[in-house]
Design a protein around this motif. Structure first.
Motif, PDB file in Angstrom:
ATOM      1  N   ARG A  10      -1.541  -2.024  -4.222  1.00 25.90           N
ATOM      2  CA  ARG A  10      -1.199  -3.276  -4.881  1.00 25.90           C
ATOM      3  C   ARG A  10      -1.112  -4.395  -3.841  1.00 25.90           C
ATOM      4  NH1 ARG A  10       4.288  -3.211  -8.102  1.00 25.90           N
ATOM      5  NH2 ARG A  10       5.170  -3.544  -6.028  1.00 25.90           N
ATOM      6  N   SER A  61       1.849  -9.221  -7.426  1.00 26.11           N
ATOM      7  CA  SER A  61       2.542  -8.812  -8.648  1.00 26.11           C
ATOM      8  C   SER A  61       3.318  -9.983  -9.217  1.00 26.11           C
ATOM      9  CB  SER A  61       3.499  -7.640  -8.371  1.00 26.11           C
ATOM     10  OG  SER A  61       4.497  -8.017  -7.442  1.00 26.11           O
ATOM     11  N   ARG A 103       0.317  -6.792 -12.458  1.00 32.14           N
ATOM     12  CA  ARG A 103       0.174  -6.211 -11.131  1.00 32.14           C
ATOM     13  C   ARG A 103      -1.309  -6.279 -10.755  1.00 32.14           C
ATOM     14  NH1 ARG A 103       4.754  -6.581 -12.073  1.00 32.14           N
ATOM     15  NH2 ARG A 103       6.460  -5.059 -11.839  1.00 32.14           N
ATOM     16  N   PHE A 125      -4.300  -4.890  -8.048  1.00 36.76           N
ATOM     17  CA  PHE A 125      -4.618  -3.816  -7.122  1.00 36.76           C
ATOM     18  C   PHE A 125      -6.028  -4.013  -6.560  1.00 36.76           C
ATOM     19  CE2 PHE A 125      -1.517  -2.211 -10.074  1.00 36.76           C
ATOM     20  CZ  PHE A 125      -0.691  -1.379  -9.321  1.00 36.76           C
ATOM     21  N   LYS A 176      -6.474  -6.091 -12.396  1.00 39.52           N
ATOM     22  CA  LYS A 176      -5.217  -6.674 -12.881  1.00 39.52           C
ATOM     23  C   LYS A 176      -4.737  -5.923 -14.116  1.00 39.52           C
ATOM     24  CE  LYS A 176      -5.120 -10.769 -14.914  1.00 39.52           C
ATOM     25  NZ  LYS A 176      -5.043 -12.242 -15.101  1.00 39.52           N
TER      26      LYS A 176
END
Length: 431
Positions: A62, A65, A70, A72, A84
């Motif tokens: 990640r 956030s 979140r 990644f 996302k």
């Protein structure tokens, strides 16, 4: 430079992200239900087209956030991507927030899908959609990964220092070209700000985060989930009718910010900044280091009256002139400020001559009848023309692909005809 925030709407976890107070609720009608039904059908169509093959997706660590999302690093089909995940709240009582998050997801994927060129040609200044999937209460959007970080983060690291003039012009051109294309497709971004401008590995700027974008013909002045106060146009704050010029206003503040090295109204909180703009008509003080022609462009962009703001196609033309002079002379100090006003006036002049061309033998040779329209691409020139308000003329015709070049050449025979052509030639080449 830090990792890209990828333009994700991170929720209202920062003071900057709090939106306008809830607007008055209007009674639902049959038209609203029809629009919602059409929108839901379009979302399903987009998700079907951009479905994700989970066997080809690898998710890494990640890197950003927010309250409900979140981001990644990922690999999809052996290409680096940003993944996302958006999750609706588990609390059943927070149905309004859940609906808002789902709406933002739907808006982002449908808008990004719409902004992809119908034949695969993609405008380089807009972040590319790779895939999307929906499995409430979780949603996933996969886009190209941009490693250069956001303009907002980059300016923050400069610590109140201005960018070099050549960088300002280059970044501004990237943004303006992307916005000119977005507007040509009938889309209003509604949240143009430095955090939503992301750089790729070559330091080219791309526009991201279409979670609150809308079709211009469906802009809702009573919506309460649009924009960020510091970069928001006054007509949006006042819940008045608005259109694409709200993005031009925001662009003016970004241009100012690259010269000042600070966020707009830094000494005020977001609500105080909003009040100062719509009640006192306050604007930030433009630094003395800003060349006079650029100063005039900034002032035109953040004009109180939307009709006095230039279109992005005009802004691109102005910035290209800035770049030409800067590359040649190393300065803009000797450039007349009137160049901005001259370009701003070209729209009406050129529209007049295009109207006259309508009845000439040149136009009759390039305009065809209403039949034989087999592809959305055949009207791409017409869509692009709307950026410069030529749609009142061109939209009454359907153009065959083999006639697009002739039309463009005919327009180029006009003085300053390139105002229209230069924003459509890249699309024509991909025919």
């Amino acid at each position: 430079m830090g990792r890209a925030r990828a333009g994700v709407r991170l929720g209202a976890d920062r003071l900057e992200d709090w939106r306008t107070p809830p607007a008055p609720v209007r009674a639902p009608g049959k038209l609203k239900h029809r629009k919602e039904g059409h929108a839901n059908g379009r979302v399903k169509e987009v998700l079907g087209k951009w479905s994700v093959d989970h066997s080809q997706l690898l998710i890494g660590h990640r890197f950003a956030s927010g309250a409900h999302s979140r981001l990644f690093h990922g690999i999809y089909n052996e290409q680096p991507v940003a993944v996302k995940f958006i999750r609706q709240p588990d609390d059943e009582e927070d149905a309004e927030l859940a609906a808002q998050l789902e709406k933002q997801f739907s808006t982002e994927v449908t808008t990004l899908s719409r902004l992809n060129h119908p034949r695969g040609f993609y405008i380089c200044a807009i972040k590319k959609l790779v895939g999307a999937c929906s499995s409430p209460p979780a949603f996933c959007v996969i886009t190209e990964f941009l490693s250069g970080g956001s303009l907002g983060a980059f300016l923050h690291k400069l610590d109140h220092k201005a960018l070099p003039l050549d960088k300002i012009i280059s970044i501004s051109l990237d943004i303006a070209r992307g916005m000119a294309y977005i507007h040509s497709q009938g889309v209003v971004h509604r949240d143009v700000k430095p955090d939503n401008i992301i750089f790729d590995e070559e330091f080219s700027a791309k526009i991201v985060d279409f979670g609150v974008a809308c079709e211009e013909e469906h802009c809702d002045p009573l919506a309460n989930d649009t924009g960020t106060f510091r970069w928001m146009a006054p007509e949006m704050m006042k819940h008045k009718a608005y259109g694409r010029k709200v993005d031009v206003y925001s662009f003016g503040l970004i241009l100012w910010q690259m010269f000042s090295g600070t966020i707009p109204y830094e000494e005020l909180n977001p609500f105080q900044a909003a009040f100062a703009v719509f009640d006192k008509n306050v604007r930030p003080k433009i630094p003395t280091s800003c060349p006079a022609p650029v100063r005039l462009l900034i002032e035109q962009c953040w004009a109180s009256h939307p009709e006095k703001r230039p279109d992005f196609c005009q802004i691109v033309q102005i910035l290209e002139k800035f770049k030409t002079v800067l590359d040649r002379d190393g300065t803009l100090d000797n450039m007349p400020s009137s160049i901005c006003q001259e370009t701003h006036d070209h729209k009406n002049w050129l529209a007049h001559w295009v109207q006259k061309l309508k009845h000439s033998h040149i136009m009759s040779s390039v305009v065809t009848s209403h039949h034989s329209v087999s592809s959305p691409f055949q009207t791409v020139l017409i869509r692009s023309a709307t950026t410069c308000n030529f749609s009142y003329f061109l939209s009454s015709f359907f153009l065959r692909k083999e006639r697009l070049a002739q039309l463009a050449i005919a327009l180029l025979h006009l003085h300053h005809g390139s105002v229209l052509f230069q924003y459509t030639k890249c699309e024509y080449i991909s025919c």
